[in-house]
Scaffold this motif. Structure first.
Motif, PDB file in Angstrom:
ATOM      1  N   THR A  92       1.538   5.888   0.564  1.00 17.72           N
ATOM      2  CA  THR A  92       2.133   4.631   1.016  1.00 17.72           C
ATOM      3  C   THR A  92       2.929   4.008  -0.120  1.00 17.72           C
ATOM      4  O   THR A  92       2.599   4.179  -1.298  1.00 17.72           O
ATOM      5  CB  THR A  92       1.059   3.636   1.484  1.00 17.72           C
ATOM      6  N   TRP A  93       3.965   3.284   0.251  1.00 20.78           N
ATOM      7  CA  TRP A  93       4.759   2.576  -0.758  1.00 20.78           C
ATOM      8  C   TRP A  93       4.122   1.241  -1.136  1.00 20.78           C
ATOM      9  O   TRP A  93       4.513   0.629  -2.144  1.00 20.78           O
ATOM     10  CB  TRP A  93       6.186   2.332  -0.244  1.00 20.78           C
ATOM     11  N   LEU A  94       3.164   0.752  -0.368  1.00 25.23           N
ATOM     12  CA  LEU A  94       2.511  -0.527  -0.659  1.00 25.23           C
ATOM     13  C   LEU A  94       1.784  -0.463  -1.996  1.00 25.23           C
ATOM     14  O   LEU A  94       1.129   0.533  -2.308  1.00 25.23           O
ATOM     15  CB  LEU A  94       1.523  -0.876   0.457  1.00 25.23           C
ATOM     16  N   LYS A  95       1.854  -1.533  -2.755  1.00 24.18           N
ATOM     17  CA  LYS A  95       1.303  -1.533  -4.101  1.00 24.18           C
ATOM     18  C   LYS A  95       0.398  -2.741  -4.356  1.00 24.18           C
ATOM     19  O   LYS A  95       0.620  -3.827  -3.825  1.00 24.18           O
ATOM     20  CB  LYS A  95       2.435  -1.552  -5.139  1.00 24.18           C
ATOM     21  N   GLY A  96      -0.611  -2.501  -5.212  1.00 25.51           N
ATOM     22  CA  GLY A  96      -1.431  -3.571  -5.748  1.00 25.51           C
ATOM     23  C   GLY A  96      -1.070  -3.794  -7.209  1.00 25.51           C
ATOM     24  O   GLY A  96      -0.427  -2.952  -7.847  1.00 25.51           O
ATOM     25  N   ASN A 119       8.194 -12.016  -9.943  1.00 26.48           N
ATOM     26  CA  ASN A 119       6.923 -11.819  -9.231  1.00 26.48           C
ATOM     27  C   ASN A 119       6.512 -10.351  -9.341  1.00 26.48           C
ATOM     28  O   ASN A 119       7.189  -9.468  -8.825  1.00 26.48           O
ATOM     29  CB  ASN A 119       7.101 -12.231  -7.767  1.00 26.48           C
ATOM     30  N   TYR A 120       5.387 -10.105 -10.000  1.00 29.79           N
ATOM     31  CA  TYR A 120       4.946  -8.732 -10.265  1.00 29.79           C
ATOM     32  C   TYR A 120       4.632  -7.980  -8.977  1.00 29.79           C
ATOM     33  O   TYR A 120       4.994  -6.810  -8.822  1.00 29.79           O
ATOM     34  CB  TYR A 120       3.720  -8.773 -11.187  1.00 29.79           C
ATOM     35  N   LEU A 121       3.949  -8.632  -8.026  1.00 34.07           N
ATOM     36  CA  LEU A 121       3.625  -7.994  -6.747  1.00 34.07           C
ATOM     37  C   LEU A 121       4.901  -7.605  -6.015  1.00 34.07           C
ATOM     38  O   LEU A 121       5.006  -6.498  -5.469  1.00 34.07           O
ATOM     39  CB  LEU A 121       2.776  -8.934  -5.892  1.00 34.07           C
ATOM     40  N   TYR A 122       5.877  -8.499  -6.000  1.00 33.16           N
ATOM     41  CA  TYR A 122       7.153  -8.235  -5.327  1.00 33.16           C
ATOM     42  C   TYR A 122       7.886  -7.091  -6.027  1.00 33.16           C
ATOM     43  O   TYR A 122       8.428  -6.188  -5.387  1.00 33.16           O
ATOM     44  CB  TYR A 122       8.007  -9.502  -5.334  1.00 33.16           C
TER      45      TYR A 122
END
Length: 494
Positions: A92-96, A119-122
């Motif tokens: 997945t491309w989603l990241k923590g 924004n690090y999450l972004y």
């Protein structure tokens, strides 16, 4: 591998102490351009994460811990990369933000497009989203479970910058219709944001480390067939000319006529350089046929084939070379029709799966099974791909391994199967097989987003033009689809 530790968004590693984490990451990457960076929050379980990392045999990996980023992305993204299995390493491309592993080359490639993001999450999710489609292999490792989300404005901005513009309107409609809220300010603030881009040299990132060790490569071939004797013979001839021959070719021949007999006399009458296991049955269906054939296989690798394809004599060699270098357990090939040209130039994570053009390891085959609820319909290959991901593997599309799909005009499963719902006054929409697959494999918000887009898309195709009357009809058709999809599941488990 270079470690970079941060706390609450500020680097605390000595050389970068006090810098905002994104600035520290760019500085560290520029100073260590040939290394992977392991960037983590000081409280994160970094040892468990490192133990779960794959062998870093190229520079096109991007790992993070588990995180959802925002469940409402499901309203706009129709892919298998959102409904993540938290028990396995999942593509997945989603990241923590708790733990991240990415190569300095990838980071440095993003400096001109992403260095101004604060924004690090972004920042992480933007690079993940854009890099995956270019060939960077993105994964979540199920350690340090996070539920860190975009704020509403950041969500709309992300959708505007990473999807086609129409999707922020769909997102707004979903929020209004399903959640009874109207985030107009977030919508207006993002309407003029430009699309994000990422320019990286993916071929350089994907270059494999040189491997000298020889690997054992033995494979069986699985082919369901129905009324295509001449086409199947050509497939067998192509297999017979391979530089690396299969151990066995397992052919499941089907004919619904109870008085019919086999058309494949050449299987026994002619000489082949491999064993052919031929089984004839009056029970039709590709799911059953493939499942049955896999149980008859014994090699470590299984080649899933159609009965109307053609390929060169180095086909198996190219597969072997790619598997040896990439270390993947599932690869799908470029299956082109006559006149088609492959547009993809490198390998990448694939949201689909080719049930007639893929090689899977026995580990994968023993973890997955073609779902009988989808027999005689469609979607069984996409569902199988979801099973692969949920089992902790990935589907890699290798565009340079190519075959010709003839789309034979005879035989196969061209006679439409008659389903019970075709007698209904109100026909199910979408088809029950699609509803079954989506309910099984996608997030609830993905299903709702699909429902809204389907409602809009098919309005022009219906004879009902009164919006209220159409809405009432669509609700009935959707309910019918849910009912029959549940019936498919029940019948498959009988």
């Amino acid at each position: 591998m270079i470690s970079l530790v941060h706390h609450k968004g500020i680097a605390i590693t000595s050389n970068y102490n006090g810098l905002p984490i994104i600035e520290a990451v760019y500085k560290c990457a520029q100073e260590n351009p040939d290394n992977y960076l392991l960037v983590y929050e000081k409280t994160a379980d970094v040892d468990a994460f490192k133990a779960a990392l794959a062998e870093l045999n190229h520079r096109a990996y991007f790992f993070s811990n588990y995180n959802i980023a925002h469940p409402d992305i499901g309203y706009v993204e129709d892919s298998p990369f959102l409904n993540i299995n938290k028990k396995v390493t999942y593509p997945t491309w989603l990241k923590g933000t708790a733990i991240v592993c990415m190569h300095a080359n990838l980071i440095n490639g993003s400096v001109h497009t992403h260095a101004t993001i604060k924004n690090y999450l972004y920042w992480l999710n933007s690079i993940g989203k854009l890099s995956q489609t270019q060939g960077v292999l993105n994964y979540q490792i199920p350690t340090t479970i996070q539920n860190e989300e975009f704020k509403t404005y950041e969500l709309y901005r992300f959708v505007k910058q990473h999807y086609k513009t129409r999707w922020i309107f769909i997102l707004l409609l979903c929020h209004l219709w399903y959640e009874k809220r109207f985030p107009l300010i977030a919508f207006v603030r993002t309407i003029f944001n430009k699309k994000s881009s990422l320019k990286i040299d993916v071929n350089d990132l994907q270059a494999f480390k040189e491997i000298h060790a020889k690997a054992n490569f033995e494979y069986d071939v699985v082919i369901p067939t129905m009324g295509r004797a001449s086409y199947l013979k050509d497939v067998l001839l192509d297999l017979n000319s391979q530089k690396i021959l299969p151990n066995k070719v397992i052919v499941i021949e089907q004919n619904a006529d109870s008085h019919a007999t086999s058309d494949l006399g050449f299987v026994k009458d002619e000489q082949w350089d491999f064993e052919i296991v031929h089984e004839f049955t009056h029970i039709t269906g590709a799911c059953r046929a493939r499942n049955r054939a896999i149980t008859l296989s014994s090699a470590n690798w299984i080649l899933l084939f159609d009965d109307d394809v053609r390929f060169e004599n180095d086909f198996s060699t190219r597969i072997f070379d790619f598997i040896k270098d990439s270390k993947v357990k599932c690869v799908s090939f470029s299956c082109l029709q006559k006149g088609e040209i492959e547009k993809q130039s490198n390998y990448l994570q694939w949201p689909a799966f080719g049930s007639g053009c893929s090689m899977v390891h026995r580990e994968v085959a023993e973890s997955c099974k073609f779902d009988m609820a989808l027999e005689h319909g469609y979607g069984e290959d996409v569902d199988y791909g979801m099973q692969i991901r949920n089992a902790g593997y990935d589907v890699i599309y290798a565009s340079h391994i190519q075959m010709l799909h003839l789309k034979a005009p005879v035989g196969g499963f061209r006679k439409p199967h008659v389903f019970s719902w075709q007698e209904d006054t109100v026909l199910p929409k979408p088809s029950p097989q699609i509803m079954y697959h989506r309910s099984k494999n996608y997030t609830p918000k993905q299903l709702l987003g699909y429902k809204l887009t389907l409602f809009i898309k098919f309005y022009k195709h219906y004879s009902i033009k009164n919006p209220i009357t159409y809405y009432k009809y669509f609700k009935k058709a959707w309910s019918k689809s849910i009912y029959w999809s549940q019936k498919l599941a029940q019948d498959a488990n009988v």
